[in-house]
Write an enzyme that holds these catalytic residues in place. Structure first.
Site, PDB file in Angstrom:
ATOM      1  N   GLY A  87       3.553  15.832  11.641  1.00 38.15           N
ATOM      2  CA  GLY A  87       4.401  14.739  11.138  1.00 38.15           C
ATOM      3  C   GLY A  87       3.567  13.548  10.688  1.00 38.15           C
ATOM      4  O   GLY A  87       3.885  12.894   9.689  1.00 38.15           O
TER       5      GLY A  87
ATOM      6  N   ARG B 121      13.105  17.152  21.645  1.00 35.52           N
ATOM      7  CA  ARG B 121      12.462  17.109  22.965  1.00 35.52           C
ATOM      8  C   ARG B 121      13.449  16.792  24.086  1.00 35.52           C
ATOM      9  O   ARG B 121      13.166  17.118  25.246  1.00 35.52           O
ATOM     10  CB  ARG B 121      11.283  16.122  22.965  1.00 35.52           C
ATOM     11  CG  ARG B 121      10.083  16.675  22.223  1.00 35.52           C
ATOM     12  CD  ARG B 121       8.850  15.804  22.322  1.00 35.52           C
ATOM     13  NE  ARG B 121       7.724  16.456  21.657  1.00 35.52           N
ATOM     14  CZ  ARG B 121       6.655  15.834  21.185  1.00 35.52           C
ATOM     15  NH1 ARG B 121       6.555  14.521  21.305  1.00 35.52           N
ATOM     16  NH2 ARG B 121       5.687  16.513  20.603  1.00 35.52           N
TER      17      ARG B 121
ATOM     18  N   LYS C 297      11.293  14.965  17.010  1.00 36.21           N
ATOM     19  CA  LYS C 297       9.858  15.291  17.131  1.00 36.21           C
ATOM     20  C   LYS C 297       9.627  16.759  16.758  1.00 36.21           C
ATOM     21  O   LYS C 297      10.491  17.369  16.130  1.00 36.21           O
ATOM     22  CB  LYS C 297       9.372  14.968  18.542  1.00 36.21           C
ATOM     23  CG  LYS C 297       9.454  13.478  18.880  1.00 36.21           C
ATOM     24  CD  LYS C 297       8.548  12.653  17.992  1.00 36.21           C
ATOM     25  CE  LYS C 297       8.714  11.171  18.226  1.00 36.21           C
ATOM     26  NZ  LYS C 297       7.974  10.360  17.260  1.00 36.21           N
TER      27      LYS C 297
ATOM     28  N   ARG D  85      -6.032   8.500  11.017  1.00 38.87           N
ATOM     29  CA  ARG D  85      -6.239   7.275  10.243  1.00 38.87           C
ATOM     30  C   ARG D  85      -7.697   7.126   9.809  1.00 38.87           C
ATOM     31  O   ARG D  85      -7.985   6.630   8.722  1.00 38.87           O
ATOM     32  CB  ARG D  85      -5.769   6.060  11.058  1.00 38.87           C
ATOM     33  CG  ARG D  85      -4.225   5.990  11.113  1.00 38.87           C
ATOM     34  CD  ARG D  85      -3.764   5.252  12.338  1.00 38.87           C
ATOM     35  NE  ARG D  85      -2.337   4.980  12.352  1.00 38.87           N
ATOM     36  CZ  ARG D  85      -1.404   5.846  12.764  1.00 38.87           C
ATOM     37  NH1 ARG D  85      -1.745   7.068  13.172  1.00 38.87           N
ATOM     38  NH2 ARG D  85      -0.125   5.507  12.782  1.00 38.87           N
TER      39      ARG D  85
ATOM     40  N   SER E 101      -3.678   9.957  16.686  1.00 42.49           N
ATOM     41  CA  SER E 101      -3.270   8.952  15.686  1.00 42.49           C
ATOM     42  C   SER E 101      -4.487   8.306  15.040  1.00 42.49           C
ATOM     43  O   SER E 101      -4.534   8.105  13.819  1.00 42.49           O
ATOM     44  CB  SER E 101      -2.445   7.845  16.359  1.00 42.49           C
ATOM     45  OG  SER E 101      -1.243   8.364  16.838  1.00 42.49           O
TER      46      SER E 101
ATOM     47  N   ASP F 166       5.621   9.640  23.151  1.00 38.49           N
ATOM     48  CA  ASP F 166       5.060  11.000  23.236  1.00 38.49           C
ATOM     49  C   ASP F 166       4.821  11.443  24.681  1.00 38.49           C
ATOM     50  O   ASP F 166       4.565  12.619  24.931  1.00 38.49           O
ATOM     51  CB  ASP F 166       3.745  11.079  22.451  1.00 38.49           C
ATOM     52  CG  ASP F 166       3.970  10.946  20.948  1.00 38.49           C
ATOM     53  OD1 ASP F 166       5.115  11.148  20.489  1.00 38.49           O
ATOM     54  OD2 ASP F 166       2.995  10.636  20.224  1.00 38.49           O
TER      55      ASP F 166
HETATM   56  C1  S3P Z   1       2.483   8.505  15.476  1.00 33.03           C
HETATM   57  C2  S3P Z   1       3.625   7.796  15.679  1.00 33.03           C
HETATM   58  C3  S3P Z   1       4.736   8.284  16.507  1.00 33.03           C
HETATM   59  C4  S3P Z   1       4.290   9.405  17.448  1.00 33.03           C
HETATM   60  C5  S3P Z   1       3.465  10.444  16.739  1.00 33.03           C
HETATM   61  C6  S3P Z   1       2.226   9.818  16.129  1.00 33.03           C
HETATM   62  C7  S3P Z   1       1.449   7.954  14.594  1.00 33.03           C
HETATM   63  O1  S3P Z   1       5.745   8.782  15.676  1.00 33.03           O
HETATM   64  O2  S3P Z   1       5.403  10.014  18.051  1.00 33.03           O
HETATM   65  O3  S3P Z   1       3.058  11.459  17.625  1.00 33.03           O
HETATM   66  O4  S3P Z   1       0.293   8.428  14.624  1.00 33.03           O
HETATM   67  O5  S3P Z   1       1.764   7.009  13.855  1.00 33.03           O
HETATM   68  P1  S3P Z   1       6.829   7.804  14.958  1.00 33.03           P
HETATM   69  O6  S3P Z   1       6.095   6.882  14.096  1.00 33.03           O
HETATM   70  O7  S3P Z   1       7.695   8.737  14.162  1.00 33.03           O
HETATM   71  O8  S3P Z   1       7.548   7.143  16.071  1.00 33.03           O
END
Ligand code: S3P
Length: 431
Positions: A95, A347, A343, A28, A24, A316
């Site tokens: 995602g 899952r 996901k 960013r 994450s 996660d």
């Molecule tokens: C993430 C937020 C989570 C997480 C994903 C990474 C992020 O998803 O499950 O692996 O980096 O903001 P959601 O925001 O859909 O809950």
């Protein structure tokens, strides 16, 4: 890499590991480093496939991103200098790239088209498209803009007040990234805290952002300036080895330099609650993020209930927590986790299928599962569903099974943990 057969370990796990950088935070850092003017250096960047998709997206806008191992150097003149990409942006399996980049694209006065792999194409995008449309961006995509592929024409956004309808940091971040270039103030409110890396990093890059009682406000008043970012180890990757040490008898293992942001440490709370010894040392904070060493000492586990506000703090990690629960005395109930169905794969179904094939007793529910503990897992053949976290959970399960675990395809592990099996070898001396 395809089909692998993994044998159980015969000795306790011991030693130290430094897991790769946080996924994450790596995304960013690339996003804000590209939007900022000047030079941003990122160290301990996660070079997994997902984060590379974010890097490639910005290269298509003309941003200079140089990679040397796990270090990146980004040089940018800010969004005004971006060129319109001539070919569609490919987000792969990611995602986070998709949802956060839609927020970025909404703010750019450019035309872009974006697509992903089969898994990403089945994941809902309307959760970010709806608020970003309200801010003034134009989206056209499959099923009325709910799924990729998608075309975006951004720019000229206006700030909105947005109450998050799902507990999603990706949605929160997309709206905040839109807010970076919107007229007026953008305010996002969340009832349950979700990971706050975007807020921490926006602040570190000089954005005009504030946060109080679940209200996050951002204005476009200040341009971002390049900084140095050091990425902590990913607690979601460390979770596989924390759990491994919690279930292999006699183990003691230290995960060095792990990210300990309180919005991510649900796994530590749960392991402690189940009876595992967890000690934290060398804790320090940098760029708004907390780092520390986590030492796990194996102890007898008992079942627990995991629900409510802790869910976003460990979403996660639920695949590997489910594995830990198979080794606990009594039953473990997981609920309020319907998001697991959205996901990289569903899952809830993938965990149930995989662990059942290895001999566990799990009942799936609409929003979680019930796991009956203390089963000697037998081993067997299981499918990873092309999902990195399912593949790694099955690999860790092989540490404690009676016979071999055969996983159909482990290539997805590159998404978040390129050297996973090297690290397995370090602590198990297994192969
Ligand atoms: C993430 C937020 C989570 C997480 C994903 C990474 C992020 O998803 O499950 O692996 O980096 O903001 P959601 O925001 O859909 O809950």
């Amino acid at each position: 890499m395809k089909d692998v057969a993994l044998r159980p370990v015969t000795t306790p796990l011991s030693g130290e590991l430094r897991v790769p950088g946080d996924k994450s935070i790596s995304h960013r850092a690339v996003i804000l480093g590209s939007l900022a003017k000047g030079t941003t250096t990122i160290t301990n960047f996660l070079t997994g496939e997902d984060c590379i998709r974010t890097v490639e997206a910005f290269r298509q806008f003309g941003v200079s991103i140089k990679q040397d191992g796990t270090s990146l150097q980004i040089t940018s003149d800010g969004p005004e200098s971006f060129t319109e990409p001539a070919i569609p942006l490919y987000f792969g399996n990611s995602g986070t790239t998709a949802r956060l980049m839609l927020g970025v694209l909404a703010g750019l006065p450019l035309f872009t088209s974006v697509y992903g792999d089969a898994s990403l194409a089945s994941r809902p995008m309307d959760r970010v498209v709806a608020p970003l449309k309200n801010m003034g961006a134009r989206f056209d995509g499959r099923s009325g803009g709910s799924y990729l592929p998608m075309a975006v024409k951004g720019g000229h956004l206006k700030g909105i007040h947005y109450q998050l309808p799902v507990k999603s940091a990706q949605v929160k971040s997309a709206v905040l990234l839109g807010g970076l270039s919107a007229d007026g103030m953008t305010e996002v409110t969340e009832e349950t805290p979700t990971r706050n890396h975007s807020e921490n990093m926006l602040r570190a890059f000089g954005a005009d952002i504030s946060e109080a009682n679940g209200r996050i406000r951002i204005t476009s008043q200040k341009a971002l300036k390049g900084i140095d970012v050091h990425v902590p180890g990913d607690i979601s990757s460390a979770a596989f080895f924390m759990t491994a040490a919690a279930i292999v008898p006699g183990s003691q293992l230290t995960l060095k330099n792990t990210g300990l942001n309180h919005t991510r440490t649900g796994i530590i709370d749960v392991l402690r609650d189940m009876g595992t010894g967890v000690a934290i040392s060398n804790q320090h904070t940098m760029g708004g993020e907390t780092f520390g060493d986590v030492t796990i000492t194996q102890q007898k586990l008992k079942g627990t209930v995991i629900d409510g506000d802790i869910i976003p703090r460990l979403i996660d990690e639920l695949p590997v927590i489910a594995l830990a629960a198979t080794q606990a005395e009594g039953q473990t109930v997981i609920r309020d986790a319907k998001e697991l169905r959205l996901k990289e794969t569903d899952r809830i179904d993938a965990i149930t299928d995989g662990l059942t094939r290895l001999g566990a007793q799990i009942t799936p529910t609409d929003d979680g599962m019930i796991i009956k503990g203390v089963s000697q897992l037998t081993g067997g053949k299981a499918a990873a569903y092309n999902d990195h976290r399912i593949a790694m959970m099955l690999a860790v399960a092989s540490f404690i099974t009676r016979g071999e675990v055969v996983i159909d395809d482990i290539s997805s592990i590159d998404i978040s943990y390129p050297n996973f099996f090297r690290d397995v070898q370090t602590i198990t001396r297994k192969w």
